[in-house]
Design a protein around this motif. Structure first.
Motif, PDB file in Angstrom:
ATOM      1  N   ALA A   1      -7.376   1.429  -3.692  1.00  8.23           N
ATOM      2  CA  ALA A   1      -7.507   0.128  -4.351  1.00  8.23           C
ATOM      3  C   ALA A   1      -6.814   0.172  -5.705  1.00  8.23           C
ATOM      4  CB  ALA A   1      -8.972  -0.247  -4.489  1.00  8.23           C
ATOM      5  N   ARG A   2      -5.475   0.125  -5.661  1.00 10.30           N
ATOM      6  CA  ARG A   2      -4.670   0.161  -6.883  1.00 10.30           C
ATOM      7  C   ARG A   2      -3.529  -0.839  -6.750  1.00 10.30           C
ATOM      8  NH1 ARG A   2      -4.141   5.785  -5.905  1.00 10.30           N
ATOM      9  NH2 ARG A   2      -1.899   5.383  -5.741  1.00 10.30           N
ATOM     10  N   PRO A   3      -3.086  -1.436  -7.838  1.00 13.62           N
ATOM     11  CA  PRO A   3      -1.986  -2.406  -7.761  1.00 13.62           C
ATOM     12  C   PRO A   3      -0.705  -1.816  -7.180  1.00 13.62           C
ATOM     13  CG  PRO A   3      -3.116  -2.605  -9.862  1.00 13.62           C
ATOM     14  CD  PRO A   3      -3.685  -1.397  -9.186  1.00 13.62           C
ATOM     15  N   ASP A   4      -0.341  -0.565  -7.559  1.00 11.92           N
ATOM     16  CA  ASP A   4       0.908  -0.001  -7.059  1.00 11.92           C
ATOM     17  C   ASP A   4       0.857   0.221  -5.555  1.00 11.92           C
ATOM     18  OD1 ASP A   4      -1.066   1.919  -7.415  1.00 11.92           O
ATOM     19  OD2 ASP A   4       0.358   3.541  -7.759  1.00 11.92           O
ATOM     20  N   ALA A   5      -0.277   0.681  -5.036  1.00 10.34           N
ATOM     21  CA  ALA A   5      -0.413   0.884  -3.599  1.00 10.34           C
ATOM     22  C   ALA A   5      -0.358  -0.447  -2.858  1.00 10.34           C
ATOM     23  CB  ALA A   5      -1.712   1.617  -3.293  1.00 10.34           C
ATOM     24  N   PHE A   6      -0.976  -1.472  -3.404  1.00 13.94           N
ATOM     25  CA  PHE A   6      -0.963  -2.792  -2.771  1.00 13.94           C
ATOM     26  C   PHE A   6       0.446  -3.368  -2.725  1.00 13.94           C
ATOM     27  CE2 PHE A   6      -0.985  -7.398  -3.745  1.00 13.94           C
ATOM     28  CZ  PHE A   6      -1.432  -7.870  -2.521  1.00 13.94           C
ATOM     29  N   LEU A   7       1.165  -3.310  -3.855  1.00 15.99           N
ATOM     30  CA  LEU A   7       2.511  -3.879  -3.900  1.00 15.99           C
ATOM     31  C   LEU A   7       3.476  -3.132  -2.982  1.00 15.99           C
ATOM     32  CD1 LEU A   7       2.797  -4.592  -7.740  1.00 15.99           C
ATOM     33  CD2 LEU A   7       2.422  -6.247  -5.893  1.00 15.99           C
ATOM     34  N   LYS A   8       3.343  -1.838  -2.901  1.00 14.90           N
ATOM     35  CA  LYS A   8       4.200  -1.055  -2.008  1.00 14.90           C
ATOM     36  C   LYS A   8       3.929  -1.412  -0.548  1.00 14.90           C
ATOM     37  CE  LYS A   8       5.558   3.706  -0.924  1.00 14.90           C
ATOM     38  NZ  LYS A   8       5.309   5.145  -1.239  1.00 14.90           N
ATOM     39  N   ALA A   9       2.666  -1.659  -0.203  1.00 16.13           N
ATOM     40  CA  ALA A   9       2.306  -1.967   1.178  1.00 16.13           C
ATOM     41  C   ALA A   9       2.822  -3.330   1.615  1.00 16.13           C
ATOM     42  CB  ALA A   9       0.792  -1.889   1.349  1.00 16.13           C
ATOM     43  N   VAL A  10       2.781  -4.330   0.719  1.00 17.94           N
ATOM     44  CA  VAL A  10       3.164  -5.690   1.107  1.00 17.94           C
ATOM     45  C   VAL A  10       4.636  -5.989   0.840  1.00 17.94           C
ATOM     46  CG1 VAL A  10       0.821  -6.515   0.694  1.00 17.94           C
ATOM     47  CG2 VAL A  10       2.525  -6.719  -1.131  1.00 17.94           C
ATOM     48  N   ALA A  11       5.360  -5.045   0.263  1.00 15.09           N
ATOM     49  CA  ALA A  11       6.770  -5.283  -0.073  1.00 15.09           C
ATOM     50  C   ALA A  11       7.602  -5.758   1.116  1.00 15.09           C
ATOM     51  CB  ALA A  11       7.366  -4.019  -0.691  1.00 15.09           C
ATOM     52  N   PRO A  12       7.461  -5.214   2.337  1.00 11.82           N
ATOM     53  CA  PRO A  12       8.301  -5.677   3.457  1.00 11.82           C
ATOM     54  C   PRO A  12       8.021  -7.117   3.879  1.00 11.82           C
ATOM     55  CG  PRO A  12       7.346  -3.521   3.922  1.00 11.82           C
ATOM     56  CD  PRO A  12       6.646  -4.048   2.720  1.00 11.82           C
ATOM     57  N   PHE A  13       6.923  -7.700   3.451  1.00  7.91           N
ATOM     58  CA  PHE A  13       6.541  -9.038   3.925  1.00  7.91           C
ATOM     59  C   PHE A  13       6.748 -10.117   2.870  1.00  7.91           C
ATOM     60  CE2 PHE A  13       3.731  -5.741   5.666  1.00  7.91           C
ATOM     61  CZ  PHE A  13       4.132  -5.779   7.000  1.00  7.91           C
ATOM     62  N   ARG A  14       7.219  -9.750   1.729  1.00  5.04           N
ATOM     63  CA  ARG A  14       7.483 -10.730   0.696  1.00  5.04           C
ATOM     64  C   ARG A  14       8.860 -11.348   0.903  1.00  5.04           C
ATOM     65  NH1 ARG A  14       5.994  -8.023  -5.012  1.00  5.04           N
ATOM     66  NH2 ARG A  14       6.509 -10.141  -5.673  1.00  5.04           N
ATOM     67  N   PRO A  15       9.081 -12.607   0.425  1.00  5.50           N
ATOM     68  CA  PRO A  15       8.199 -13.377  -0.465  1.00  5.50           C
ATOM     69  C   PRO A  15       7.255 -14.331   0.259  1.00  5.50           C
ATOM     70  CG  PRO A  15      10.325 -14.438  -0.349  1.00  5.50           C
ATOM     71  CD  PRO A  15      10.414 -13.220   0.542  1.00  5.50           C
ATOM     72  N   ASP A  16       7.431 -14.552   1.560  1.00  3.16           N
ATOM     73  CA  ASP A  16       6.624 -15.550   2.259  1.00  3.16           C
ATOM     74  C   ASP A  16       5.347 -14.909   2.801  1.00  3.16           C
ATOM     75  OD1 ASP A  16       5.913 -17.966   3.187  1.00  3.16           O
ATOM     76  OD2 ASP A  16       7.338 -18.060   4.842  1.00  3.16           O
ATOM     77  N   LEU A  17       4.444 -14.567   1.891  1.00  2.00           N
ATOM     78  CA  LEU A  17       3.205 -13.876   2.229  1.00  2.00           C
ATOM     79  C   LEU A  17       2.046 -14.517   1.482  1.00  2.00           C
ATOM     80  CD1 LEU A  17       1.528 -11.333   3.275  1.00  2.00           C
ATOM     81  CD2 LEU A  17       2.217 -10.241   1.111  1.00  2.00           C
ATOM     82  N   VAL A  18       0.909 -14.643   2.149  1.00  2.00           N
ATOM     83  CA  VAL A  18      -0.329 -15.068   1.505  1.00  2.00           C
ATOM     84  C   VAL A  18      -1.406 -14.067   1.882  1.00  2.00           C
ATOM     85  CG1 VAL A  18      -0.868 -16.615   3.444  1.00  2.00           C
ATOM     86  CG2 VAL A  18      -2.025 -16.939   1.253  1.00  2.00           C
ATOM     87  N   VAL A  19      -2.202 -13.648   0.906  1.00  2.00           N
ATOM     88  CA  VAL A  19      -3.244 -12.648   1.145  1.00  2.00           C
ATOM     89  C   VAL A  19      -4.598 -13.242   0.775  1.00  2.00           C
ATOM     90  CG1 VAL A  19      -1.704 -10.688   0.780  1.00  2.00           C
ATOM     91  CG2 VAL A  19      -2.990 -11.630  -1.155  1.00  2.00           C
ATOM     92  N   ALA A  20      -5.646 -12.704   1.413  1.00  2.00           N
ATOM     93  CA  ALA A  20      -7.001 -13.188   1.165  1.00  2.00           C
ATOM     94  C   ALA A  20      -7.950 -12.010   1.093  1.00  2.00           C
ATOM     95  CB  ALA A  20      -7.440 -14.154   2.266  1.00  2.00           C
ATOM     96  N   SER A  21      -8.987 -12.194   0.303  1.00  2.00           N
ATOM     97  CA  SER A  21     -10.024 -11.178   0.156  1.00  2.00           C
ATOM     98  C   SER A  21     -11.360 -11.862  -0.063  1.00  2.00           C
ATOM     99  CB  SER A  21      -9.714 -10.248  -1.019  1.00  2.00           C
ATOM    100  OG  SER A  21     -10.804  -9.396  -1.309  1.00  2.00           O
ATOM    101  N   GLU A  22     -12.438 -11.175   0.278  1.00  2.00           N
ATOM    102  CA  GLU A  22     -13.764 -11.694  -0.011  1.00  2.00           C
ATOM    103  C   GLU A  22     -14.019 -11.696  -1.520  1.00  2.00           C
ATOM    104  OE1 GLU A  22     -17.351 -11.004   2.777  1.00  2.00           O
ATOM    105  OE2 GLU A  22     -16.154  -9.193   2.876  1.00  2.00           O
TER     106      GLU A  22
END
Length: 347
Positions: free
Chosen positions: A40-61
């Motif tokens: 749960a870190r910003p760098d890990a999150f950004l690296k994981a979603v990089a292939p799906f940007r820019p047309d990506l929407v994410v959701a969390s509880e």
């Protein structure tokens, strides 16, 4: 309940925890494109979603650790949806309860437009709102400490100290009247805690007032025109709602403030009322306090409350008055007009 209906090429569902997060990404056809656990870190999150940007929407509880995720998405221009945790019963509808199942369900709810949506409070005022909540936590701790002193005296059948415990100059002699040494030491410990609590609460209130004037100077003046409504109640209302424009109707506002209990019907029969715990607990506290103080400070409001009490009983009468104050504050914040007592009692 509002539902998120985003349109994007990819939909990400995150089951967020303090140190880990499970991420599932679906494409428009519902195919799983990513299914992994990450720190749960910003760098890990950004690296994981990089292939799906820019047309990506994410959701969390809406869990306690969502702040950093929302801030990261706002900085990186990633669409973010906050799910209403209490309403997301479908997350726990799987036969197996696990992080992969929860993350996948969040992503599918988001893709289908069925994700119950919570409000993403703006980052620039979020810390100020949390500081106000911290002040209330200390006030409740002080009230519990008062109560423990009263309880100790009642257990020994000693004379009550009434409001003396609230005043620093009168606290010194309270413990001297207790014959039992252990009870006396317990009460002394409570009294020693009260002085720093008083100082901390006073300093917090001063800092809150200075900071809030930068955001809500006009609104604070408008709300404090209501009898009995002071700085803290006004700040609570303003900081908890953020902006009154996010409520389309006064019914939505009162529902969010837990001032109404929507009826539940089936086949034309009333079978109960809606969940009373959905909404903002701090707003419920603020309007409940405002109802009591308004009736104390203004004689006409006090007579109005007495009429309600004779008809409905004390508890329901205060709830009706709190609901009435909620409707009044909604219109006052929209019109920026001060409180009109004649109009308030007439409608």
């Amino acid at each position: 309940m509002r539902f998120a209906t985003p349109t994007a090429a990819y939909y990400g569902g995150i089951d967020l925890h303090a140190r880990t997060m499970y991420l599932v990404v679906l494409d428009q056809a519902g195919n799983v494109r990513l299914d992994r656990n990450y720190p749960a870190r910003p760098d890990a999150f950004l690296k994981a979603v990089a292939p799906f940007r820019p047309d990506l929407v994410v959701a969390s509880e809406c869990v306690h650790s969502w702040y950093w995720l929302a801030n990261t998405c706002a900085t990186e221009k990633i669409a973010f949806v906050l799910g209403h945790a209490l309403a997301m019963k479908a997350v726990h509808g799987n036969k197996t309860k696990s992080d992969p199942h929860d993350a996948a369900t969040i992503a599918r709810l988001l893709r289908g437009g069925n994700l119950p949506q919570a409000y993403v409070y703006p980052q620039q005022r979020r810390s100020l709102r949390d500081l106000l909540r911290t002040r209330l936590r200390f006030v409740r701790l002080r009230a519990r400490t008062y109560g423990h002193v009263h309880t100790a005296l009642r257990q020994l059948n000693l004379p009550p100290v009434s409001n003396d415990v609230k005043y620093k100059s009168k606290r010194g002699t309270i413990a001297d009247t207790i014959p039992d040494e252990h009870v006396r030491r317990s009460v002394q410990a409570d009294l020693e805690l009260l002085d720093p609590l008083d100082t901390t609460i006073r300093h917090l209130e001063r800092d809150l007032e200075v900071a809030a004037q930068q955001h809500y100077a006009q609104e604070l003046a408008v709300l404090q025109s209501i009898p009995g409504v002071g700085l803290i109640i006004s700040l609570t209302v303003l900081l908890e709602i953020d902006t009154i424009d996010r409520f389309d109707t006064r019914q939505q506002f009162c529902s969010y403030a837990r001032l109404i209990a929507p009826p539940q019907e089936s086949a034309g029969k009333k079978v109960g009322v809606g969940c009373r715990k959905q909404g903002n607990a701090w707003l419920k506290w603020a309007f409940s306090e405002a109802a009591v103080l308004c009736a104390q400070k203004d004689e006409r409001v006090g007579h109005y409350l007495q009429r309600l009490t004779s008809r409905y009983g004390t508890g329901k009468a205060l709830s009706i008055l709190a609901h009435k104050l909620g409707r009044a504050m909604y219109h006052m914040l929209h019109t920026k007009k001060v409180f009109d007592l004649d109009k308030f009692l007439r409608h």
